[in-house]
Design an enzyme around this catalytic site. Structure first.
Site, mmCIF file in Angstrom:
data_model
loop_
_atom_site.group_PDB
_atom_site.id
_atom_site.type_symbol
_atom_site.label_atom_id
_atom_site.label_comp_id
_atom_site.label_asym_id
_atom_site.label_seq_id
_atom_site.Cartn_x
_atom_site.Cartn_y
_atom_site.Cartn_z
ATOM 1 N N ALA A 44 0.859 -1.183 0.000
ATOM 2 C CA ALA A 44 0.000 0.000 0.000
ATOM 3 C C ALA A 44 0.897 1.235 0.000
ATOM 4 O O ALA A 44 2.044 1.185 0.458
ATOM 5 C CB ALA A 44 -0.883 -0.026 1.235
ATOM 6 N N GLY A 102 0.726 -5.047 0.869
ATOM 7 C CA GLY A 102 -0.448 -5.147 0.006
ATOM 8 C C GLY A 102 -0.125 -5.789 -1.340
ATOM 9 O O GLY A 102 -1.006 -6.373 -1.974
ATOM 10 N N GLU A 157 -0.307 -9.356 -0.661
ATOM 11 C CA GLU A 157 -1.726 -9.669 -0.440
ATOM 12 C C GLU A 157 -2.498 -9.685 -1.761
ATOM 13 O O GLU A 157 -3.381 -10.516 -1.966
ATOM 14 C CB GLU A 157 -2.322 -8.663 0.555
ATOM 15 C CG GLU A 157 -1.782 -8.897 1.971
ATOM 16 C CD GLU A 157 -2.049 -7.748 2.929
ATOM 17 O OE1 GLU A 157 -1.779 -6.584 2.551
ATOM 18 O OE2 GLU A 157 -2.522 -7.989 4.048
ATOM 19 N N GLU A 205 4.897 -4.957 7.056
ATOM 20 C CA GLU A 205 4.167 -3.884 7.750
ATOM 21 C C GLU A 205 4.672 -3.661 9.166
ATOM 22 O O GLU A 205 4.623 -2.562 9.698
ATOM 23 C CB GLU A 205 2.661 -4.211 7.799
ATOM 24 C CG GLU A 205 1.953 -4.152 6.449
ATOM 25 C CD GLU A 205 1.955 -5.467 5.689
ATOM 26 O OE1 GLU A 205 2.772 -6.360 6.026
ATOM 27 O OE2 GLU A 205 1.152 -5.622 4.760
HETATM 28 N N1 CAA Z 1 4.597 3.250 -0.563
HETATM 29 C C1 CAA Z 1 5.006 4.405 -1.094
HETATM 30 N N2 CAA Z 1 6.190 4.565 -1.726
HETATM 31 C C2 CAA Z 1 6.982 3.488 -1.833
HETATM 32 C C3 CAA Z 1 6.629 2.230 -1.292
HETATM 33 C C4 CAA Z 1 5.358 2.140 -0.629
HETATM 34 N N3 CAA Z 1 4.889 0.976 -0.123
HETATM 35 N N4 CAA Z 1 7.616 1.351 -1.531
HETATM 36 C C5 CAA Z 1 8.566 2.018 -2.216
HETATM 37 N N5 CAA Z 1 8.183 3.303 -2.394
HETATM 38 C C6 CAA Z 1 8.932 4.374 -3.074
HETATM 39 C C7 CAA Z 1 10.080 4.898 -2.250
HETATM 40 O O1 CAA Z 1 9.634 5.866 -1.321
HETATM 41 C C8 CAA Z 1 10.974 5.471 -3.330
HETATM 42 O O2 CAA Z 1 10.439 6.706 -3.737
HETATM 43 P P1 CAA Z 1 11.421 8.000 -3.886
HETATM 44 O O3 CAA Z 1 12.308 7.627 -5.058
HETATM 45 O O4 CAA Z 1 10.485 9.113 -4.182
HETATM 46 O O5 CAA Z 1 12.164 8.101 -2.612
HETATM 47 C C9 CAA Z 1 10.779 4.512 -4.501
HETATM 48 O O6 CAA Z 1 9.547 3.818 -4.245
HETATM 49 C C10 CAA Z 1 11.881 3.477 -4.617
HETATM 50 O O7 CAA Z 1 11.991 2.826 -3.356
HETATM 51 P P2 CAA Z 1 13.382 2.638 -2.592
HETATM 52 O O8 CAA Z 1 14.304 3.765 -2.906
HETATM 53 O O9 CAA Z 1 13.076 2.397 -1.160
HETATM 54 O O10 CAA Z 1 13.918 1.323 -3.322
HETATM 55 P P3 CAA Z 1 14.891 0.214 -2.724
HETATM 56 O O11 CAA Z 1 15.191 -0.680 -3.860
HETATM 57 O O12 CAA Z 1 16.010 0.829 -1.964
HETATM 58 O O13 CAA Z 1 14.008 -0.573 -1.623
HETATM 59 C C11 CAA Z 1 12.020 -1.725 -0.841
HETATM 60 C C12 CAA Z 1 12.907 -1.340 -2.039
HETATM 61 C C13 CAA Z 1 12.780 -2.669 0.075
HETATM 62 C C14 CAA Z 1 10.788 -2.421 -1.420
HETATM 63 C C15 CAA Z 1 11.607 -0.466 -0.059
HETATM 64 O O14 CAA Z 1 11.115 0.504 -0.984
HETATM 65 C C16 CAA Z 1 10.536 -0.677 0.967
HETATM 66 O O15 CAA Z 1 10.803 -1.185 2.026
HETATM 67 N N6 CAA Z 1 9.267 -0.274 0.650
HETATM 68 C C17 CAA Z 1 8.161 -0.376 1.584
HETATM 69 C C18 CAA Z 1 7.630 -1.791 1.712
HETATM 70 C C19 CAA Z 1 6.522 -1.852 2.740
HETATM 71 O O16 CAA Z 1 6.670 -1.529 3.889
HETATM 72 N N7 CAA Z 1 5.318 -2.275 2.279
HETATM 73 C C20 CAA Z 1 4.156 -2.406 3.121
HETATM 74 C C21 CAA Z 1 3.298 -1.179 2.983
HETATM 75 S S1 CAA Z 1 1.928 -1.139 4.135
HETATM 76 C C22 CAA Z 1 0.747 -2.183 3.484
HETATM 77 O O17 CAA Z 1 0.916 -2.729 2.415
HETATM 78 C C23 CAA Z 1 -0.521 -2.352 4.319
HETATM 79 C C24 CAA Z 1 -1.478 -3.355 3.826
HETATM 80 O O18 CAA Z 1 -1.543 -4.457 4.320
HETATM 81 C C25 CAA Z 1 -2.452 -3.039 2.757
#
Ligand code: CAA
Length: 257
Positions: free
Chosen positions: A65, A108, A111, A131
């Protein structure tokens, strides 16, 4: 509806929806989910399409998400946005949906893949429910579907540590059907989609419905549900045609009726 965050490609009788926010690893914001649900519902009522693929790009199926969209929300915001109602509508799609996953399938994103009926992965795919690392927990079915897919102990570890599972381990654990090199996974997903699309559409729909019921019903109720769907197919032209074609030693011609 104009699509800004997904693209739709029809190669009748299959259709591929590509999640298309590559700059943010296909983070699932409200707009993307609305487009995805709208598109899936349209395809579900399009008689020319028999099987749907959801895919991302090589680097990400979807990294979850959209955290930026949720970061400042409070409980009332989350309740009134009701973004999970979109997820309920995905669950109600009757045609088979295949997830073709490469790169990150997190939160998500994992999921969403698990809401699909079959998961085909590239060797680079990584599945996880991270998460916990951002102060919450899965909210779109992760605790339930991951547990059913890989068992309590593996699901518990993934959800409590936020760690990722490789494509190979996901296949061994039962989360993924098959793993292919990154240059082949989408083509292989399409090959499987075309195979399923070549089967009698009504039987496919009722079989999907029956398999999904096994997650909700007792064995006794599930068997009764299955039997009713089985009997129902004897009202279809495709049942007559399928069995006649077998007896006449020829290929059947399905009508979806
Ligand atoms: N939401 C919003 N933006 C996101 C994102 C997310 N879930 N995941 C990645 N991005 C964005 C980053 O902010 C970044 O944007 P900017 O260039 O503007 O900074 C861009 O995508 C590239 O990401 P990274 O620079 O972080 O890329 P990376 O290769 O270094 O790392 C990653 C990749 C490990 C996937 C890391 O991006 C990460 O940990 N992302 C979040 C994953 C996460 O926590 N997901 C769960 C979300 S909550 C949820 O999903 C609730 C539910 O149950 C519905």
């Amino acid at each position: 509806m104009e699509f800004e965050n997904i693209t739709l490609t029809k190669e009748i009788p299959i259709a591929t929806i590509q999640l298309n926010r590559p700059d943010v690893l296909n983070a699932l914001n409200h707009r993307l989910l609305s487009e995805l649900v709208f598109c899936l519902e349209q395809l579900d009522s399009d008689d020319s399409v028999n099987c749907v693929i959801i895919t991302g790009n090589e680097k990400a199926f979807a990294a979850g998400a959209d955290i930026k969209e949720m970061a400042e929300a409070d409980t009332i915001d989350m309740l009134s946005r009701d973004s999970f109602s979109a997820w309920d509508r995905i669950r109600r799609i009757k045609k088979p949906v295949i997830a073709a996953v490469s790169g990150f399938a997190l939160g998500g994103g994992c999921e969403l893949a698990m809401m699909c009926d079959i998961i085909i992965a590239s060797e680079t795919a990584k599945f996880g429910q991270p998460e916990i690392n951002i102060g919450v927990m899965p909210g779109a079915g992760g605790t339930q579907r991951l547990t059913r897919a890989v068992g309590k102990y593996r699901a518990m570890e993934m959800i409590l540590t936020g760690g990722m599972m490789s494509a190979g381990d996901a296949a061994k654990s039962g989360l993924v059907n098959r793993v292919f090199p990154v240059e082949l996974y989408l083509e292989e997903a399409k090959r499987l989609a075309r195979l399923i699309a070549s089967k009698p559409p009504l039987a496919v729909k009722l079989a999907k419905e029956s398999v999904l019921k096994s997650e909700e019903l007792s064995l006794k109720d599930g068997l009764e549900f299955e039997r009713k769907n089985f009997y129902m197919l004897f009202s279809s032209e495709d049942q007559k045609e399928g069995m006649k074609a077998f007896v006449e030693k020829r290929d059947p011609r399905w009508k979806g009726k």
